[in-house]
Enzyme design. Structure first.
Site, mmCIF file in Angstrom:
data_model
loop_
_atom_site.group_PDB
_atom_site.id
_atom_site.type_symbol
_atom_site.label_atom_id
_atom_site.label_comp_id
_atom_site.label_asym_id
_atom_site.label_seq_id
_atom_site.Cartn_x
_atom_site.Cartn_y
_atom_site.Cartn_z
ATOM 1 C CE1 TYR A 115 -2.904 -3.208 0.878
ATOM 2 C CE2 TYR A 115 -4.354 -1.506 1.696
ATOM 3 C CZ TYR A 115 -4.147 -2.811 1.301
ATOM 4 O OH TYR A 115 -5.185 -3.712 1.336
ATOM 5 C CE LYS A 159 4.883 -17.240 -0.448
ATOM 6 N NZ LYS A 159 4.178 -18.512 -0.233
ATOM 7 C CG ASP A 190 1.974 -19.913 1.900
ATOM 8 O OD1 ASP A 190 2.676 -19.758 2.919
ATOM 9 O OD2 ASP A 190 2.434 -20.423 0.854
ATOM 10 C CG ASP A 214 -6.868 -6.143 3.671
ATOM 11 O OD1 ASP A 214 -7.808 -5.890 4.445
ATOM 12 O OD2 ASP A 214 -6.985 -6.182 2.428
ATOM 13 C CG ASP A 218 -11.580 -9.481 5.504
ATOM 14 O OD1 ASP A 218 -11.342 -8.580 6.329
ATOM 15 O OD2 ASP A 218 -12.313 -9.304 4.504
HETATM 16 C C1 IPM Z 1 -9.553 -2.771 5.510
HETATM 17 C C2 IPM Z 1 -9.975 -2.505 4.078
HETATM 18 C C3 IPM Z 1 -9.080 -1.437 3.476
HETATM 19 C C4 IPM Z 1 -7.670 -2.016 3.408
HETATM 20 C C5 IPM Z 1 -9.471 -0.940 2.086
HETATM 21 C C6 IPM Z 1 -10.912 -0.521 2.014
HETATM 22 C C7 IPM Z 1 -8.608 0.211 1.677
HETATM 23 O O1 IPM Z 1 -9.983 -3.664 3.340
HETATM 24 O O2 IPM Z 1 -9.503 -1.828 6.315
HETATM 25 O O3 IPM Z 1 -9.329 -3.924 5.858
HETATM 26 O O4 IPM Z 1 -7.343 -2.763 2.493
HETATM 27 O O5 IPM Z 1 -6.915 -1.722 4.316
HETATM 28 MN MN MN Z 2 -9.788 -5.473 4.590
#
Ligand code: IPM
Ligand code: MN
Ligand code: NAD
Length: 322
Positions: A115, A159, A190, A214, A218
């Protein structure tokens, strides 16, 4: 007077943030809240998703309560959230995953890695530069080690078998861990993704680079009932922003079915950050009692609406105070 900037953003941000804000206001009636509009909706209406003035408003707050923003995959649109994280230098993205038999904190580097914003598009290829700096890695490693010192141990998700940038990252993290006397091991990201889901008890604090963190967070939401459950803090030296890990969820927006737990628990993290761990604990316990009573939104198999769930937590918070 403590000032809290409130950003609903887009989609379900408009539903979960008011719920979280009302709960924070109930435990801290002395806080002053002010609304700040950013996001795709604002961009559609005005042509600007966020500007310098907006960033200054956010910087003027003691903390920001944030919902979620929609980011279209359009090369001309720069994610507002990334702009804010950079402008406020929110380098540590702290994502706790807590539930039955699960107590893990992912510490995600939040300002560089993939990023970095260093990217360009040529006619036949597009490039994104993954930046891992010594300075950026040292500060996130120190943050994670500091946290791990009062917990159990540290895992460095990486990685390095493929990426030179991660060789530097693990070197720095291992040195910082040794310095802080924190037991530390490294794990390829992974394999870590799967092992975390199969053996969550093996993990405590996990530090990793921006994009890996990120994705890992999730996936980790699976352990505690899904994305509706995960709060987060974005912390820097001078500013802090609290938001659910989930996005604007356009598929369910506007139907009063979004789970507000992630937003409410982000509010609890905000309270803790502002020096009120007792109120943070009261909110967390109220959420726990409501869930235990079987009041749940549809993503958790229940029938409660977003607002009804929020009202139940508000009642419990009131009861806890009485
Ligand atoms: C998060 C989101 C953000 C990220 C996006 C929306 C920029 O996915 O906060 O997890 O990738 O950091
Ligand atoms: Mn995210
Ligand atoms: P998402 O997190 O919005 O949704 C993924 C899935 O989880 C959807 O099926 C959604 O309905 C469900 N979900 C998410 N939060 C929920 C909740 N509180 N209760 C119940 N179900 C919930 O991710 P996405 O669909 O990949 O992205 C949608 C938009 O949000 C995109 O524009 C993306 O860029 C943006 N986004 C923003 C943030 C942020 O602002 N922090 C984070 C992630 C994605």
């Amino acid at each position: 007077m403590v000032k809290v900037a409130v950003v609903e953003g887009d989609g379900i941000g408009h539903e979960v943030v008011p719920v979280a804000r009302d709960i924070i206001a109930a435990v801290r009636p002395d806080f002053e809240f002010f609304d700040v509009e950013v996001g795709y909706g604002r961009w559609e209406r005005t042509g600007s998703a966020c500007d310098e003035e907006t960033l200054a408003d956010l910087q003027s707050a003691d903390a920001v309560l944030f919902g979620a923003v929609t980011t279209p995959p359009d090369p001309g649109y720069r994610s507002v959230l990334l702009q804010i994280r950079h402008a406020l230098d929110l380098y540590a993205n702290v994502r706790p995953i807590r539930g039955e038999g699960v107590d893990i904190v992912i510490v995600r580097e939040n300002t560089e890695g993939l990023y970095s914003g260093i990217e360009w598009t040529e006619p036949d290829r597009a490039c994104t530069v993954r930046v891992v700096s010594r300075w950026g890695s040292e500060r996130i490693a120190r943050y994670a080690c500091n946290l791990a010192k009062s917990r159990r141990h540290l895992t460095v998700g990486n990685k390095a078998n493929v990426l030179k940038s991660d060789c530097l990252f693990i070197d720095i993290c291992t040195v910082e861990a040794a310095r802080a006397n924190v037991p530390c091991r490294t794990s390829y990201i992974d394999a870590l993704c799967l092992d975390l889901l199969m053996h969550p008890d093996r993990y405590d604090v996990i530090v990793t680079t921006n994009m890996f963190g990120d994705i890992l967070s999730d996936a980790a939401a699976y352990l505690v009932g899904g994305l509706g459950m995960l709060p987060s803090a974005n912390v820097g030296e001078r500013h802090a922003l609290f938001e659910p890990v989930h996005g604007s969820a356009p598929d369910i927006a506007g139907r009063n079915i979004a789970n507000p737990v992630a937003a409410i628990q982000s509010g609890a993290m905000l309270l803790s950050h502002l020096g009120d761990p007792a109120s943070a604990a009261a909110v967390g316990e109220a959420v726990g009692r409501v869930l235990s009573a079987g009041i749940r939104t549809p993503d958790l198999g229940g029938t409660a609406g977003t607002r009804e769930f929020g009202a139940a937590v508000l009642r419990e918070v009131g009861r806890g105070k009485a």
